[in-house]
Design a protein around this motif. Structure first.
Motif, short mmCIF file in Angstrom:
data_model
loop_
_atom_site.label_atom_id
_atom_site.label_comp_id
_atom_site.label_asym_id
_atom_site.label_seq_id
_atom_site.Cartn_x
_atom_site.Cartn_y
_atom_site.Cartn_z
N ALA A 24 21.37 36.23 -15.99
CA ALA A 24 20.74 36.97 -16.67
C ALA A 24 19.15 37.71 -15.95
O ALA A 24 19.02 38.59 -15.96
N TYR A 25 18.44 36.27 -15.59
CA TYR A 25 17.15 36.87 -14.93
C TYR A 25 17.34 37.24 -13.62
O TYR A 25 16.29 38.42 -13.23
N ARG A 26 18.48 37.09 -12.93
CA ARG A 26 18.66 37.83 -11.76
C ARG A 26 18.68 39.26 -11.60
O ARG A 26 19.03 39.92 -10.82
N ASN A 27 19.55 39.38 -12.85
CA ASN A 27 20.03 40.83 -12.93
C ASN A 27 18.82 41.82 -13.73
O ASN A 27 18.98 43.04 -14.06
N ASP A 28 17.66 41.06 -14.20
CA ASP A 28 16.60 41.97 -14.61
C ASP A 28 16.08 42.73 -13.46
O ASP A 28 15.38 42.09 -12.63
N PRO A 29 15.84 44.00 -13.80
CA PRO A 29 15.62 44.99 -12.87
C PRO A 29 13.89 44.54 -12.32
O PRO A 29 13.78 44.74 -11.26
N GLU A 30 13.24 44.21 -13.08
CA GLU A 30 11.59 43.82 -12.92
C GLU A 30 11.80 42.40 -12.04
O GLU A 30 10.88 42.21 -11.10
N VAL A 31 12.60 41.69 -12.32
CA VAL A 31 12.62 40.33 -11.58
C VAL A 31 13.16 40.61 -10.16
O VAL A 31 12.71 40.05 -9.23
N ALA A 32 14.33 41.30 -10.25
CA ALA A 32 15.08 41.38 -8.78
C ALA A 32 14.50 42.67 -8.01
O ALA A 32 14.65 42.91 -6.86
N ARG A 33 13.32 43.30 -8.31
CA ARG A 33 12.72 44.40 -7.56
C ARG A 33 12.60 43.92 -6.06
O ARG A 33 12.89 44.73 -5.37
N TYR A 34 11.84 42.99 -5.91
CA TYR A 34 11.55 42.74 -4.48
C TYR A 34 12.34 41.47 -3.96
O TYR A 34 12.11 41.06 -2.91
N GLN A 35 13.31 40.94 -4.65
CA GLN A 35 14.23 39.98 -4.17
C GLN A 35 15.32 40.57 -3.19
O GLN A 35 15.72 41.83 -3.33
N GLY A 36 15.93 39.68 -2.24
CA GLY A 36 16.78 40.33 -1.24
C GLY A 36 18.24 40.27 -1.71
O GLY A 36 19.38 40.53 -0.98
N TRP A 37 18.56 39.76 -2.97
CA TRP A 37 20.26 39.81 -3.25
C TRP A 37 20.77 40.94 -3.87
O TRP A 37 19.73 41.92 -4.21
N ALA A 38 21.85 41.22 -3.72
CA ALA A 38 22.60 42.40 -3.85
C ALA A 38 22.65 42.60 -5.65
O ALA A 38 22.49 41.62 -6.31
N LEU A 39 22.49 43.81 -5.93
CA LEU A 39 22.66 44.13 -7.19
C LEU A 39 23.76 44.77 -7.73
O LEU A 39 24.19 45.70 -6.81
N PRO A 40 24.56 44.54 -8.78
CA PRO A 40 24.01 43.47 -9.83
C PRO A 40 24.45 42.22 -9.33
O PRO A 40 25.40 42.01 -8.40
N ALA A 41 23.89 41.18 -9.48
CA ALA A 41 24.31 39.78 -9.36
C ALA A 41 25.38 39.49 -10.15
O ALA A 41 25.65 39.82 -11.11
N THR A 42 26.34 38.67 -9.45
CA THR A 42 27.68 38.48 -10.15
C THR A 42 27.73 37.04 -10.35
O THR A 42 27.02 36.17 -9.63
N PRO A 43 28.72 36.80 -11.02
CA PRO A 43 29.09 35.23 -11.14
C PRO A 43 29.33 34.67 -10.03
O PRO A 43 28.96 33.28 -9.93
#
Length: 172
Positions: A24-43
């Motif tokens: 949930a938090y890793r798929n929050d656009p504000e949280v993920a904005r500068y992070q390196g993982w691919a979106l959407p984060a998956t299970p």
């Protein structure tokens, strides 16, 4: 398994039960904005964060950031390569701005130097992430340079700022 404690936080291994909240938090656009993982984060992508490896084992090792009441509010990671490591931090939006990231990273860096015997800890950030740049500076990390437009991130060329601190600087 390494678990670290502060007055307000516990840094412990992530478990499968943590994964819905992490997702949930890793798929929050504000949280993920500068992070390196691919979106959407998956299970499947967040399941890879669960590990019994101790901090200091080669590669990325994540720890849940837990409030003293037991609420998961984020995660920190240490990517150890020989005598140095890269660190990272991700907090749910509701946990930002409360000093948790500083407390968690201070504890993680102290452990890296005092207990793991590392020589250098560094962080690679998008320089537009002003809050994390300020946090690293408050933690005595030095800005070592910025590579301009060095990688593609979410469809745009992005700069990469490197911050680091040596063990001799941390203990001084």
């Amino acid at each position: 398994m390494t678990t670290l404690h502060t007055s307000r936080l516990t840094l412990r291994p992530l478990t499968p039960d943590d994964l819905p909240r992490v997702l949930a938090y890793r798929n929050d656009p504000e949280v993920a904005r500068y992070q390196g993982w691919a979106l959407p984060a998956t299970p499947d992508s967040v399941a890879g964060l669960v590990s019994d490896a101790p901090l200091g084992a080669p590669g990325w090792v994540q720890r849940a950031v837990m409030l003293s009441g037991g609420e998961l509010v984020g995660d920190v990671g240490l990517n150890t390569q020989g005598p140095q490591a890269e660190l990272g931090v991700t907090l749910a939006r509701r946990a930002q701005g409360r000093g948790y990231a500083r407390e968690a990273l201070h504890t993680l860096v102290t452990h890296a130097f005092a207990d793991l015997g590392l020589r250098r800890v560094h962080a690679s950030i998008d320089p537009r992430n002003v809050a994390v740049a300020a946090l690293l500076t408050r933690l005595s990390f030095r800005h070592e340079g910025t590579s301009l437009q060095s990688y593609r991130h979410r469809g745009e060329w992005t700069d990469d700022a490197l911050y680091a601190v040596l063990a001799s600087e941390w203990t001084a």
